[in-house]
Design an enzyme around this catalytic site. Structure first.
Site, short mmCIF file in Angstrom:
data_model
loop_
_atom_site.label_atom_id
_atom_site.label_comp_id
_atom_site.label_asym_id
_atom_site.label_seq_id
_atom_site.Cartn_x
_atom_site.Cartn_y
_atom_site.Cartn_z
N CYS A 2 16.90 -9.58 -1.13
CA CYS A 2 16.23 -9.78 0.13
C CYS A 2 16.68 -11.13 0.71
CB CYS A 2 14.71 -9.80 0.03
SG CYS A 2 14.03 -8.31 -0.63
N ARG A 27 22.42 -9.78 0.81
CA ARG A 27 21.32 -9.87 -0.16
C ARG A 27 20.46 -8.61 -0.19
NH1 ARG A 27 20.50 -15.05 -1.74
NH2 ARG A 27 18.43 -14.52 -2.47
N TRP A 75 15.89 -5.42 0.28
CA TRP A 75 16.44 -4.59 -0.79
C TRP A 75 15.21 -4.06 -1.51
CZ3 TRP A 75 16.69 -4.26 -6.20
CH2 TRP A 75 17.75 -3.51 -6.71
N ASN A 99 10.37 -12.59 -1.07
CA ASN A 99 11.49 -12.21 -1.92
C ASN A 99 11.03 -12.31 -3.37
OD1 ASN A 99 13.95 -11.77 -3.09
ND2 ASN A 99 14.92 -13.63 -2.32
N GLY A 100 10.91 -11.18 -4.05
CA GLY A 100 10.42 -11.19 -5.43
C GLY A 100 9.61 -9.95 -5.70
N GLU A 483 36.54 -3.61 -15.51
CA GLU A 483 36.34 -4.20 -14.19
C GLU A 483 36.94 -3.28 -13.11
OE1 GLU A 483 34.54 -6.37 -12.95
OE2 GLU A 483 35.47 -6.98 -11.09
N LYS A 487 34.78 -1.74 -10.07
CA LYS A 487 35.12 -1.90 -8.64
C LYS A 487 35.13 -0.55 -7.95
CE LYS A 487 34.51 -5.19 -8.19
NZ LYS A 487 34.05 -6.22 -9.00
N GLU A 490 31.57 0.91 -7.58
CA GLU A 490 30.74 0.15 -6.64
C GLU A 490 31.02 0.53 -5.19
OE1 GLU A 490 29.79 -4.34 -8.01
OE2 GLU A 490 31.91 -3.86 -8.06
N HIS A 506 38.47 9.45 -30.18
CA HIS A 506 37.16 9.59 -30.83
C HIS A 506 36.12 10.21 -29.90
CE1 HIS A 506 38.69 7.52 -34.27
NE2 HIS A 506 39.10 6.52 -33.51
N LYS A 603 24.37 -8.33 -3.40
CA LYS A 603 25.25 -9.31 -4.02
C LYS A 603 24.51 -10.17 -5.03
CE LYS A 603 29.13 -11.93 -3.71
NZ LYS A 603 29.96 -11.11 -4.57
#
Ligand code: G6P
Length: 607
Positions: A2, A27, A75, A99-100, A483, A487, A490, A506, A603
């Protein structure tokens, strides 16, 4: 998560609020809203679901004039994404953005309902708004005292800004876990979750510390600590350039940030080498004693930072001969730890605000670690403040939700740290000299591989419609495969997984078919022969393989080699991640995805 922006100014703040909240969209971007107290003392609230652009369209249709207001980009945590759940939340004269997460909302909701409050949303923030209103009515205290009494009843995190229509000359900002920074203007003052929202207005900032409450008017800022003592917090002058908040010639921030990597790495390396030794100006002499005594390293991190930590584990063990463990931060802090003797805890984070990493650091302090170090991109972040010592990555601002230049600059710092520890422990200058020499070549090597972007674009065009893609690597290229898969997931939403190439037999071999392409990171190194055997295992089962390598291969059907330029083995992880970043970027571009703000993500994950 947020984003919060608030202001009390001389001028009309409407445009400022929408422009600034747009800069915090990284955010959270489920929904956004603002509330302004206009010149007639009415609360004008506008909220909508979707991107801030939707809010801007709505705001532009109205003429709003006011000198005090707040904006928020959400968010979602409590309650689904809906207009009703969008901030600001209002209880009569009280306006709140938050925010929280508040954990004890059920009992508070019940209490407030009994007092006659009606809830229009499912959020914890509306609970705060009503509770503040109830407390104010009951006690007739100042808003500061009302907030202080109210937060005693809240369990959880509650960074917030509160405005009272009955006293519209001041806004109050409370910091609890998520960052809040005050921007200082001339006869006007601002609050934001991140200074980048305010950089076009001011360069002067004061960061609130945990549990601070700031009472902010146009002319005055008074900050009170948790014991209600007035306290002076340091004013800093930001050195972040406003232009770095713009995309410039690039289509997306992610693209810009991929191409910035040679320069970010140069910045990270600058002034860090002296007479073949590594020098971190951020570290004091007493911090360096940690390295002297370190017998084990424990790294904790999340997301891309975790993947960088995984690469460094190979370096700490093979080059510095120091045992190193790496753990996902949320796992680390949810189990009872048995720690090694003389173990140094390292947290790794771009933002320095990731809640899981911060919790892990706080949790680690209950155990007997030698000390803790954070490697971070944000100098004024919570992780930097709460750690014994820190090293900065100097990647510059990273806006794209999918991390790119943070990753390569983190690896750059980690490799320097390996060299520094070698210096301390083994007095072996040869390895340090080699690391320094090779790191100095790295920006040029990355420039060379960035020129191969067409090659990668062609591959992306070929694979854009695939539903699943596997990534394989061995040794320090295994975390690079992870990674690469991260990417791709995402930003393109394609299902991607990574495996150590030797592990395929395996289990994962069972999913190999002509529709599941396999990307193999296979630089010319000591593991190449082993990886060639893995390639044979896959191709003989009809798997479709794409090899990223600087080596020539002699395969026939179903194997394509993407021939890349030469790179030194030591820095190969930073080099091979670049084509994987580009690959994910081009796939997402073709699919028309929202590259800088992928769905459901944010982010800076501060909850
Ligand atoms: C979020 C971001 C990731 C990032 C992770 C850790 O999940 O979307 O890109 O890698 O947080 O962030 P940090 O700031 O701690 O490196």
């Amino acid at each position: 998560m947020c984003g919060i922006v608030a202001a009390v100014t001389q001028r009309n703040i409407t445009n400022f609020l929408v422009e600034s909240i747009k800069k915090l969209e990284y955010r959270g971007y489920d929904s956004s809203g603002l509330a302004i107290i206009d010149y007639k003392n009415n609360i004008i609230r506008i909220r909508c679901v979707g991107k801030v652009q939707e809010l801007i369209k709505k705001v532009n249709k109205k003429k709003i004039f006011g000198n005090i207001g707040v904006a928020h980009t959400r968010w979602a945590t409590h309650g689904k994404i809906s207009k009703e759940n969008t901030h600001p939340h209002i209880s009569s004269n009280i306006i709140v953005v938050h925010n929280g997460i508040i954990e004890n909302t059920s009992s508070l909701r019940l209490f407030l309902k009994k007092k006659g409050y009606i809830f229009y949303s499912d959020t914890d923030t509306e609970v705060i708004a009503h509770l503040l209103h109830w407390e104010q009515n009951k006690t007739k205290n100042t808003l500061k005292k009302v907030i202080q009494n109210t937060i005693e009843r809240l369990h959880g995190n509650y960074s917030m800004v509160v405005i009272d229509r009955n006293n519209p000359s001041r806004l109050l900002a409370v910091r609890s876990k998520s960052p809040l920074v005050i921007g200082l203007g001339i006869e006007e003052n601002f609050v934001a979750s991140d200074q980048i929202a305010l950089l076009n207005i001011t360069k002067r900032f004061i960061y609130l510390e945990e549990n601070d409450i700031a009472v902010i008017t146009k002319k005055e800022i008074n900050i009170f600590n948790k014991d209600n003592f007035i306290i002076k917090r340091q004013e800093i002058l930001s050195n972040i350039e406003y232009k770095s908040v713009k995309k410039g010639k690039y289509r997306h921030f992610m693209e810009k940030e991929i191409y910035e990597q040679p320069q970010s790495i140069r910045n990270t390396l600058e002034n860090r080498f002296r007479k073949n030794k590594i020098y971190f100006s951020e570290l004091k002499l007493k911090d360096e004693n940690f390295f002297y005594n370190t017998e084990h390293i424990q790294i904790v991190a999340c997301g891309t930072s975790y993947n960088a930590a995984m690469v460094s584990r190979y370096w700490f063990e093979s080059l510095a001969n120091i045992p190193c463990d790496v753990e996902i931060a949320s796992e680390f802090s949810s189990r009872k730890l048995a720690i090694r003797k003389n173990s140094l805890l390292i947290t790794l984070s771009q933002s320095g605000e990731t809640a899981d990493t911060l919790s892990a650091l706080r949790y680690s302090k209950k155990f007997g670690y030698l000390g803790n170090l954070t490697i971070c991109n944000m100098e004024n972040s919570s992780l930097v403040k709460e750690s014994d010592c820190y090293i900065l990555t100097k990647a510059g601002l990273e806006i794209g939700v999918a991390s790119t230049k943070s990753f390569t600059t983190q690896l750059t710092v980690l490799l320097m740290l390996v060299a520094k520890i070698i210096n301390f422990k083994q007095k072996n200058n040869d390895i340090t000299k080699k690391i320094i020499k090779t790191l100095n070549i790295l920006p040029t090597r990355i420039e060379e591989i960035l020129k191969k972007n067409k090659l990668i674009k062609n591959l992306a065009d070929k694979l854009v419609n695939k539903k699943n893609i596997l990534f394989l690597g061995r040794g320090d290229e295994y975390p690079i495969a992870i990674e690469g898969a991260l990417k791709l997931k995402e930003i393109s939403y394609i299902h991607a997984e990574a495996y150590p190439a030797g592990e395929l037999k395996h289990g994962p071999l069972a999913v190999i078919d002509k529709n599941t392409p396999i990307i193999i990171i296979a630089p010319k190194n000591t593991l190449l022969d082993k990886i060639k055997k893995n390639i044979t295992e896959i191709s003989s089962r009809g798997g479709v393989i794409y090899i990223f390598s600087n080596e020539d291969f002699d395969y026939e059907e179903n194997v394509t080699v993407i021939k890349l330029p030469y790179v030194e083995e030591l820095i190969a992880p930073m080099f091979y991640v670049i084509p994987l970043q580009l690959f994910a970027y081009y796939i997402a571009l073709s699919k028309g995805k929202n590259i800088d703000q992928p769905r459901h993500l944010a982010k800076s994950v501060t909850v």
